[in-house]
Structure formats: structure tokens, C-alpha cells
Scaffold this active site. Structure first.
Site, PDB file in Angstrom:
ATOM      1  N   HIS A 355       0.828  -1.201   0.000  1.00  0.00           N
ATOM      2  CA  HIS A 355       0.000   0.000   0.000  1.00  0.00           C
ATOM      3  C   HIS A 355       0.864   1.253   0.000  1.00  0.00           C
ATOM      4  CE1 HIS A 355      -3.007   2.944   1.610  1.00  0.00           C
ATOM      5  NE2 HIS A 355      -3.810   2.245   0.825  1.00  0.00           N
ATOM      6  N   CYS A 356       1.995   1.210   0.698  1.00  0.00           N
ATOM      7  CA  CYS A 356       2.870   2.380   0.815  1.00  0.00           C
ATOM      8  C   CYS A 356       3.529   2.770  -0.506  1.00  0.00           C
ATOM      9  CB  CYS A 356       3.972   2.114   1.836  1.00  0.00           C
ATOM     10  SG  CYS A 356       3.393   1.626   3.462  1.00  0.00           S
ATOM     11  N   ILE A 357       3.722   1.820  -1.404  1.00  0.00           N
ATOM     12  CA  ILE A 357       4.455   2.115  -2.648  1.00  0.00           C
ATOM     13  C   ILE A 357       3.519   2.335  -3.829  1.00  0.00           C
ATOM     14  CG2 ILE A 357       6.462   0.829  -1.826  1.00  0.00           C
ATOM     15  CD1 ILE A 357       5.720  -1.394  -3.835  1.00  0.00           C
TER      16      ILE A 357
END
Length: 367
Positions: A355-357
Site C-alpha cells: 500500500h505504501c508504494i
């Protein structure tokens, strides 16, 4: 032509849609920092390429890469993934990319938050961050979408909405002097309402234990549909995450969303705990501000840190005994979607996960 607007999304009738609504595509950045990614970044690049390939099965993917890495990114990524040249300081597109907003007519615009590398000069993870602070504007220019430059320092990973007026956020992250000194929780919430078009903010006290971001909500909890949330969990009372998850559960069970509904809370057991190994840290340089990931450090591993693609969920796996149970939980809760897994540990070394990338761009007309 992309304009920079002086108003706010809420004033103009725009709001952030839920991540499980239809996408026009997904944006990513190519990893390269030697103090974030070991072994010259190659293992991380291979992992990012796997994520891009998995998402590209369901929706278009664009990856921004530094000029010096354009050719290697183009070579390693599938041919149907678009590669564009974008300068950045690191590769967390969720946090530095635009938060897209839509209106009832289906138009799309973008919010450009201020970024200070998770804490500025005193507590940030790296310096400088000036190129990261330009990424959202560049994405919106490429897509020819109007831009709102928000006054708030925050990151996309700190925000989760249901698309119907409710926002999940973590107080230890957003109401923090290292982000927005002098602002009260109520003042931060007012900015979030203005720039996300939400009505109700549900404040969770803390994020996942030892999360380098100060506690992004995308590692702890997310909406899987309106009225239903997924919460990182552990049954081990000796684990520091035990009390954090129970605090969050108490808040969620007492909350009402913007439409007056009580929330159904689903638990998903965390992996591990997982810790950095000597081998993983062997070729990792020290950070410019003294921040260094060392062997034995606990990693903020979470199955909640997944990506909703069109018709699918792309989930990290950690070669952990709890992987299978986590996938069974997601299959049960999201039977209408394909559950696709990719190796998550090489991304987790850098401090985040799938999700962060990634950053979804909503489809026009998806309001």
C-alpha cells in the site's frame, strides 16, 4: 491544462473516493536509496516490479523513475507498465503522490499535501525531501488534472476513507509537532474535512508498533467496504501490539460513521513478529540524518498494507506461518475479488509495504 486552485475540494463539491471503488490506474515510484534499500536497491527493484506486474493484470500502472534509473526500470518492468521520468528522494508514492478527489459529475482532481519525510529536520527519516514534495504536482501535470495545494503536512498512508464521508486517521501521526506544530486535533480534522470532503474523522490513538512513519493508519486498519473495517491484531499479551490493537478496537466499536452506522470490525492476525537480519542489513548504508536500520530491529509487518486493484487485492506475503490464515481471512471477507500475493519482505525492509508504494487514481465517473 492543469490549474492550481485557491479553493478547497469540499467547497468545490469534491471528495476522496474509497480505494475499493473503480480505478483509472495505479502510480508507483522506482526504488533507489542506498540507506533505505540494501544491495544497491536491486532486491527492492525486483519486488517493486513484481507488485507492478501483479497490479497491471487488473489496471494500468505507471512507474516514475529517476533519469539515471529509467533504462533499468524499463528493462525490469513488464512492457505494459508505463515508465515516466520523475525525480524523487525515495519511492513511497502513497505518501508523496497526490490524493485524488472526485465530484458527483465524475471529474477528478488532486490534493498535493506538504511533505517533510515523516518528521522534518528533527525526526524525519531522510533529508532533503524537496523532490518528494514535488511528486504530486508532477503526477497531476502528467494527467492534466487540477491541483489543490493543502496547508497540512501529511502523507497518503495516514488517510483511509470509506467514500461515504468517513475518515480513519491515527492521532500519534497527524497530531504531532513533527508534522503540524501548533495545530490541535480539531484544527487538523478541519483541514482533513476541507481537503478530503469527509464529515466524520475517527481518531485511532496509535499505529502499528515501531512503525517508522509515526503510525500510518494503512498499516493498522482500513475500510474494506462502507461500514466494515479490517484491523491488525495479535492475541499475544506480551507483544507491544496487543494493547495498540485493543485501543483501536475500543475506538472502532464505539464509533459511528458519517451515515450513523456502527462499524463491523474484522481482525486479521499480524505476521511474526518479524525482525531485520544481519544479511538484510549487510549492504545497507547509514541514513543521512543518522537513521539506520540495524539487525534485530522489529519491522512493522502487516497484512492490512495491501492494494485494492480493479477486481482484486494485491497482498504481501512474508513466508510466515500466518500467511495462509491471512489469505483465508481476505478470501472470506472479499469473495468478489481475486486475492493475489507477492513477496513483501524485501519491501518491508524499507519500512513499508504494498500500500505504501502505490497510489490509486480513481476512474472518471466513479463517484
Amino acid at each position: 491544462m492543469a490549474r492550481t486552485l485557491d479553493s478547497t475540494p469540499a467547497a468545490d463539491g469534491f471528495r476522496m473516493p474509497a480505494e475499493f471503488q473503480p480505478h483509472a490506474g495505479c502510480w508507483m515510484l522506482w526504488p533507489f536509496r542506498l540507506d533505505t534499500w540494501p544491495a544497491g536497491g536491486v532486491p527492492a527493484q525486483e519486488a517493486f516490479a513484481e507488485v507492478a506486474a501483479a497490479i497491471a493484470r487488473f489496471e494500468p500502472v505507471t512507474v516514475g523513475a529517476l533519469a539515471a534509473h529509467f533504462e533499468s526500470a524499463r528493462r525490469m518492468l513488464p512492457g505494459d507498465v508505463r515508465v515516466v521520468e520523475i525525480s524523487s528522494n525515495d519511492s513511497w508514492m502513497r505518501d508523496v503522490g497526490p490524493t485524488f478527489v472526485v465530484n458527483d459529475a465524475g471529474a477528478v482532481r488532486g490534493v498535493d499535501w506538504r511533505f517533510n519525510a515523516y518528521g522534518g529536520l528533527t525526526e524525519g527519516l531522510y533529508f532533503p525531501w524537496d523532490l518528494d514534495d514535488l511528486v504530486a504536482r508532477k503526477v497531476l501535470e502528467i494527467e492534466r488534472l487540477d491541483r489543490y495545494r493543502a496547508p497540512l503536512v501529511t502523507e497518503g498512508g495516514a488517510l483511509h476513507v470509506d467514500g461515504q464521508g468517513t475518515l480513519l486517521a491515527v492521532e500519534s501521526c497527524l497530531v504531532n509537532p513533527n508534522r503540524n506544530p501548533g495545530l490541535t486535533r480539531e484544527e487538523v480534522a478541519a483541514h482533513l474535512r476541507a481537503y478530503l470532503g469527509v464529515e466524520t474523522v475517527i481518531w485511532l490513538p496509535r499505529g502499528v508498533f515501531d512503525d517508522e512513519t509515526g503510525g500510518h493508519v494503512d498499516n493498522l486498519c482500513c475500510f474494506i467496504r462502507p461500514g466494515e473495517v479490517l484491523l491488525t491484531w495479535t492475541d499475544d499479551p506480551e507483544d507491544p501490539q496487543y494493547e495498540i490493537s485493543r485501543e483501536a478496537l475500543a475506538v472502532l466499536e464505539a464509533a459511528r460513521d458519517a451515515r450513523g452506522r456502527k462499524l463491523a470490525v474484522h481482525k486479521i492476525q499480524q505476521p511474526g513478529p518479524l525482525f531485520l537480519t544481519k544479511e538484510e542489513c549487510r549492504y545497507l548504508q547509514s541514513g543521512e540524518q543518522g537513521y539506520c536500520r540495524r539487525a534485530g530491529k522489529r519491522m512493522a509487518a502487516s497484512y492490512v498494507n495491501f492494494y485494492f486493484a480493479n477486481g482484486a487485492v494485491v497482498v504481501p506475503r512474508f513466508d510466515d506461518p500466518r500467511d495462509d490464515a491471512a489469505l483465508e481471512t481476505l478470501h472470506r471477507l472479499l469473495p468478489e475479488r481475486q486475492i493475489v500475493t507477492v513477496p513483501g519482505r524485501r519491501i518491508l525492509i524499507g519500512g513499508g509495504n504494498i500500500h505504501c508504494i502505490t497510489q490509486q487514481q480513481p476512474a472518471r465517473g466513479s463517484a
